[in-house]
Design an enzyme around this catalytic site. Sequence first.
Site: not given
Ligand code: IVH
Length: 714
Positions: A55, A140, A439, A454, A459
Amino acid sequence: MTFRNKIAISSEQHSLLAPQPPAEERKRAHWLSAELERHNYLYHTLDAPEISDEQYDALFRELTELEKRWPALRSPHSPTLRVGGGLLEGLNKKEHRRRMYGLDNVFSNEDWRDFVERMRRAWDAELNGPLPPAFWCDPKLDGLALEVIYVDGVLSGALTRGDGETGEVVTEAVRTIRTVPLRLRGEGPFPSLLEVRGEVVMFKKDFAALNEQQQALGRKPFANPRNAAAGALRQLDISITESRPLRFLAYNLGEVDWAATAPCLSQHELMERLKGYGFLIPPDGRLCVGPEEVEAYAAWVREHRQDFLMEIDGAVAKQDNLEAQEALGFTARAPRFAVAFKFPAMQAETLLTSIDIQVGRTGVLTPVAVLEPVAVGGVMVSRATLHNEDEIRARDVRVGDTVMVRRAGDVIPEVVGPVLARRPPDAVPFVFPHTCPACGEAAHRESGEAAWRCGNLSCPAVCLRAISHFVSKAGLDIQGVGQKWVEQLVKSGRVQSPADLFTLKAEELLGFERMGAVLAQKFVDTLENARHTATLSRLISALGIRHVGEQTARLLAGQFRDLDELGRADAEALQALPDVGPEVAASIRNFFESPANWAQLARFREVGLWPQSSRTTSGEEGSALEKTQNGPLHGKNVLFTGSLSLPRGRAQRLAEAAGAVLAGSVNKKLDYLVVGDKAGGKLDKAQALGVAVLDEAGFRALLAAAGITLDASE
Ligand code: IVH
């Protein structure tokens, strides 16, 4: 080769000259700005988000688009120019030597191609040559960003991201994180200054254990691993941090002075270097060449999202060449050289309209939240488990609340907790019913148990579940006796336990909805056939003993002659079997210690459902019928491939009923490969090994010889 930074940062200072937006759009932009700022604060500063990431992203995107359309709406204070949230009072603050940027998101392959295109345009090929095509990609991580600072190889500081410019000093708390090396590993020499950036996370299993502990202590459970990790890291009392299982995974650098060491030239080299220094790095990182490989990687991560040890919310693609990274630089809020593929949020909020109590096969009453349907991680969710009375109390979830719902793995969606800011004033705490909703009899809760049960053996809800399981694939697999029929039969009172099914007469069935003479006869024949062909392993699995699934049932059937013998086995004898631990053994003993269960077994014997196993030496079960035991499939290893006219599972059950052992692969020990249409490599292999191959007609002939009859329609 050195890439030079030749990127013109476009200035947006001409807003007064720009065309003016209609009043409505101006109003909307102001509202979005204020709203985004509020959510930033809730999320980053208070660790108490009110809306899902999805969101938030939607609001953010809407404002970005508006500002793109009407440059006059852009202001230096816009949240679209901001990296993170604010700062928590109480911790010392320090400026980052290099700003900690966030990442821009892409939500589709089209977005990603646009990003690559923007990167190309920003790249001065005339000056720098062609843009290097490789990207370092990794998952990520959904935690919180942290910078750890090493001077001459020794940990000397740690800062949270804070607002990107200034972070909170959390050095002492970070020292307690085991995956942060206090000194860099190896011989050195080390960079004189090394700022390593990464993510602090809590592994899913550690989070689950922590929440269990919270609850045992009567404390409120954490909403998700990210919140639990954030709370732990920003503790002023570091003994609390220490008691929480945090991990740091490194993925990037801040300021570095390589001094006497060889500088890293690429991201993938950097990851190796970080590993060598003793850091954990995100799992399953890969070097991808060209945009297509990156897309395939992102799709792979998305598909395997549940299998990661920690929560991830996307994949990150970074230009692999570090000099190119430097040359590409940053926009006002994010790098031009890296981007995040964001996956749909696994958490969303919605309205809890009521709480249903479901009665399970064993009589357990499970509270289920009835929700206004909402998409969570790409799946519509309208019901979610609330586990039990204690969980509802711990999370203080009330009917009428707006609640956070999350899905973790393949597990059933669950309600995390209420959004207190939206609680209606008249919402009252939920009172768990003390009677069975099906029941009406009194339910009870044993001390030391979380569940209300239960205890009524007849039942209707308990019967219905038990019988549904009995006829299901995991039980006797009686096709044609589906849920709808079971419901009607139980409702009429004619069938109260699985054994009653086998006493049904065709005439009695005629009164049921859409049941004619032909169907009624077929129904009775199907049951009769199932009774004849039932194997001991299927019957054991059909009983629904806790922790005893099909696999264990097969094992037990290979060891015991019949239910009498199994019922007499003590816990010690059971535990002597491979794969049977104390929990499974206790559960089997429990089942056979109940007089009510013996009464049910007596009924099976009465109706002639009492299969004997042949106890073959392989530990697998043969068949009850003599004809079967002398039949051609008895004790034979059989494997199916290609599609037959009857479902694969059904064919396997029939083969088992004829005494066959289902094989897992083609090898020399295989006796028969049964092939259907479109058989592939298995057929080639079987022929090469000289394994006998049966077509469907041949298979049916062998079944018939073993006395196994199929329905006329099959
Ligand atoms: S590289 C210049 N690699 O996601 C920034 N960031 O939403 C380069 N993050 O600020 C970041 N996993 O804190 C990188 N494998 C990953 C990551 C990662 C999580 C975070 C990081 C960034 C945020 C952005």
